[in-house]
Scaffold this motif. Sequence first.
Motif, PDB file in Angstrom:
ATOM      1  N   GLY A 245      24.686 -48.909  13.617  1.00 34.94           N
ATOM      2  CA  GLY A 245      23.352 -49.128  13.080  1.00 34.94           C
ATOM      3  C   GLY A 245      23.247 -50.408  12.278  1.00 34.94           C
TER       4      GLY A 245
ATOM      5  N   LEU B  91      22.691 -53.367  14.769  1.00 34.74           N
ATOM      6  CA  LEU B  91      21.301 -53.371  15.232  1.00 34.74           C
ATOM      7  C   LEU B  91      20.344 -53.664  14.091  1.00 34.74           C
ATOM      8  N   GLY B  92      20.625 -53.121  12.902  1.00 34.73           N
ATOM      9  CA  GLY B  92      19.769 -53.373  11.748  1.00 34.73           C
ATOM     10  C   GLY B  92      19.755 -54.834  11.344  1.00 34.73           C
TER      11      GLY B  92
ATOM     12  N   SER C 296      22.871 -43.498  14.233  1.00 33.49           N
ATOM     13  CA  SER C 296      22.879 -44.964  14.335  1.00 33.49           C
ATOM     14  C   SER C 296      21.458 -45.488  14.498  1.00 33.49           C
TER      15      SER C 296
ATOM     16  N   SER D 226      19.737 -47.823  11.758  1.00 31.19           N
ATOM     17  CA  SER D 226      19.359 -49.194  12.115  1.00 31.19           C
ATOM     18  C   SER D 226      17.984 -49.563  11.558  1.00 31.19           C
TER      19      SER D 226
ATOM     20  N   GLY E 145      17.665 -52.396   8.847  1.00 28.34           N
ATOM     21  CA  GLY E 145      16.813 -53.523   9.203  1.00 28.34           C
ATOM     22  C   GLY E 145      15.833 -53.864   8.097  1.00 28.34           C
TER      23      GLY E 145
END
Length: 236
Positions: free
Chosen positions: A31, A34-35, A96, A100, A104
């Motif tokens: 995560g 991606l975050g 995850s 994320s 983010g």
Amino acid sequence: MFEAFGWQHLALIIQGAFVTVQICVLSVAFGGVLGLMLGLMSTGSVRPLRWISAVYVGLIRGIPVLLVIFFVYFGVPLLAPGSSVPEYWAGVIALSIFASAYIGELVRGSIEAVPRGQFEAAKALGLGYVERMRWVIMPQAARLIVPPGVGFLVVLIKDSSLVAVIGLIELTRAGNIVSSQTADPIVAYTVVGAFYFVICFALSTAARRYERRLAANVPTPRVGDSLTALTSGARK
């Protein structure tokens, strides 16, 4: 015939605690990647990427994590007939996705909290976007992420108990099993709660020490220092 609470039950709870830690570590790792991408997309200059990031973050943050778990575990096999997702990896994937979106937002907020003068000075020095983020912005933003990031990790550890609904034997599920075997839910859930407290307290303590060490040993990055480091790296 019910059993008295013993070492075999404690061993099951300890095993469940290890599973909880494992899935949380993997979820933060996946995560987090991606975050970070979402955070950079949301603060970039490409408008479609900002929209995609905003929609994704708003959608994931707007629904309960339990629905994300159900979708991954039950929905994916329906969308791809004949496939199945093991309980362990369904929990990791769902957490995850959940992590994320929040990471983010942490990345976005930390980047936007960096003084605008840093952006302008780095741009005036001719640094490209990647160089600006790597040498000037992210070192400062990373320091701002730590306090709210630890708070989110504590929430993630406690929310990981929801994966028990799909049959994964993590800490909470192990407590349910022990409670049914011993017919003593007070003892079982007291031990489970103690494990959650130890994990979260250890994480918070380590984060506080890291913050103090960072504040004492790491000065605030400056554009001039970053440019010097960049120039030195280029010469090498």
